[in-house]
Design a protein around this motif. Structure first.
Motif, PDB file in Angstrom:
ATOM      1  N   LEU A  15     101.138  41.156  97.076  1.00 63.19           N
ATOM      2  CA  LEU A  15     100.826  40.117  96.108  1.00 63.19           C
ATOM      3  C   LEU A  15     101.008  40.678  94.700  1.00 63.19           C
ATOM      4  N   ALA A 154      93.889  35.832  95.241  1.00 60.86           N
ATOM      5  CA  ALA A 154      94.454  36.685  96.282  1.00 60.86           C
ATOM      6  C   ALA A 154      93.992  36.232  97.661  1.00 60.86           C
ATOM      7  N   TYR A 170      98.040  44.677  96.373  1.00 60.96           N
ATOM      8  CA  TYR A 170      98.059  43.892  95.152  1.00 60.96           C
ATOM      9  C   TYR A 170      98.646  44.750  94.039  1.00 60.96           C
ATOM     10  N   ALA A 181      90.689  43.444  93.358  1.00 57.45           N
ATOM     11  CA  ALA A 181      91.539  43.347  94.544  1.00 57.45           C
ATOM     12  C   ALA A 181      91.149  44.404  95.576  1.00 57.45           C
TER      13      ALA A 181
END
Length: 220
Positions: A15, A154, A170, A181
């Protein structure tokens, strides 16, 4: 006959912070600030000396340096937001080498997702106008009126992809976001090309080209 064992990939998804890591926003930021200031005050300014320090911060931080009148500064801030989402979009760029890097990530059969501080309509237009939409399996933007929450965005991506946090990374530029994250269970990776600085234990990638190695990693 020997048995060949294949180690599972560590990551099934990566991500990205769309606003800071995928997009190069400085030219669009400068355009919005310069046009807002001249529209409100009649003064033509050069925002380049401020862009490196301020282009990832709230508009009011830079405007406090450029506009002394509070009422004018507030009008400039509203105009900056509007212009950045409309006319400044033609100035948006993608960080150099990012397209090839994302192709390499997808070649490893790793899903690509992005999170954004912008509302969905704005974030979608940004990825479409820059061609990033062809790489993304999911885009999680911030609902209008809600504060930025990297963990919520997320989590939204991972729920859509049906991938647990431990199998995802992330990539961001903000140290606080990286920590959030990590608390969610993702591997936190700082994007050095976007000014990301790692806290203790966070990995740093210097160039987008290094994303291919991240995607190819297997569990140790």
């Amino acid at each position: 006959m020997p048995v060949i064992s294949h180690r599972p990939r560590r990551f099934r998804a990566i991500l990205f912070d769309l606003d800071h890591v995928l997009l190069a926003r400085e030219a669009a930021w400068r355009y919005a600030v310069e046009e807002a200031v001249i529209s409100v005050t009649g003064r033509r300014i050069d925002a380049r000396p401020l862009s490196a320090e301020y282009h990832l911060r709230p508009w009011r931080h830079a405007l406090s340096v450029l506009v002394t009148d509070p009422a004018e500064a507030a009008r400039c801030e509203a105009l900056c937001t509007e212009m950045f989402r409309r006319s400044a979009m033609k100035k948006l760029l993608v960080h150099e080498g990012m397209g090839m890097a994302l192709d390499a990530v997808r070649a490893e059969r790793v899903e690509v997702g992005a999170v954004s501080r912008e509302p969905h309509t704005v974030a979608l237009r940004q990825v479409q106008s820059t061609g990033l939409d062809r790489f993304l399996a999911v885009l999680a933007a911030t609902p209008e009126g809600e504060p930025w929450d990297v963990a919520a965005r997320a989590d939204q991506c991972l729920a859509f992809l049906e991938i647990e946090p431990a199998r995802a990374a992330y990539v961001g530029a903000d140290r606080y976001d990286l920590a959030e994250a990590e608390r969610l269970g993702l591997a936190a990776v700082a994007a050095g090309w976007a000014g990301g600085e790692a806290a203790a234990g966070h990995r740093v990638l210097g160039r987008p080209a290094e994303l291919a190695a991240l995607a190819a990693e297997a569990k140790s």
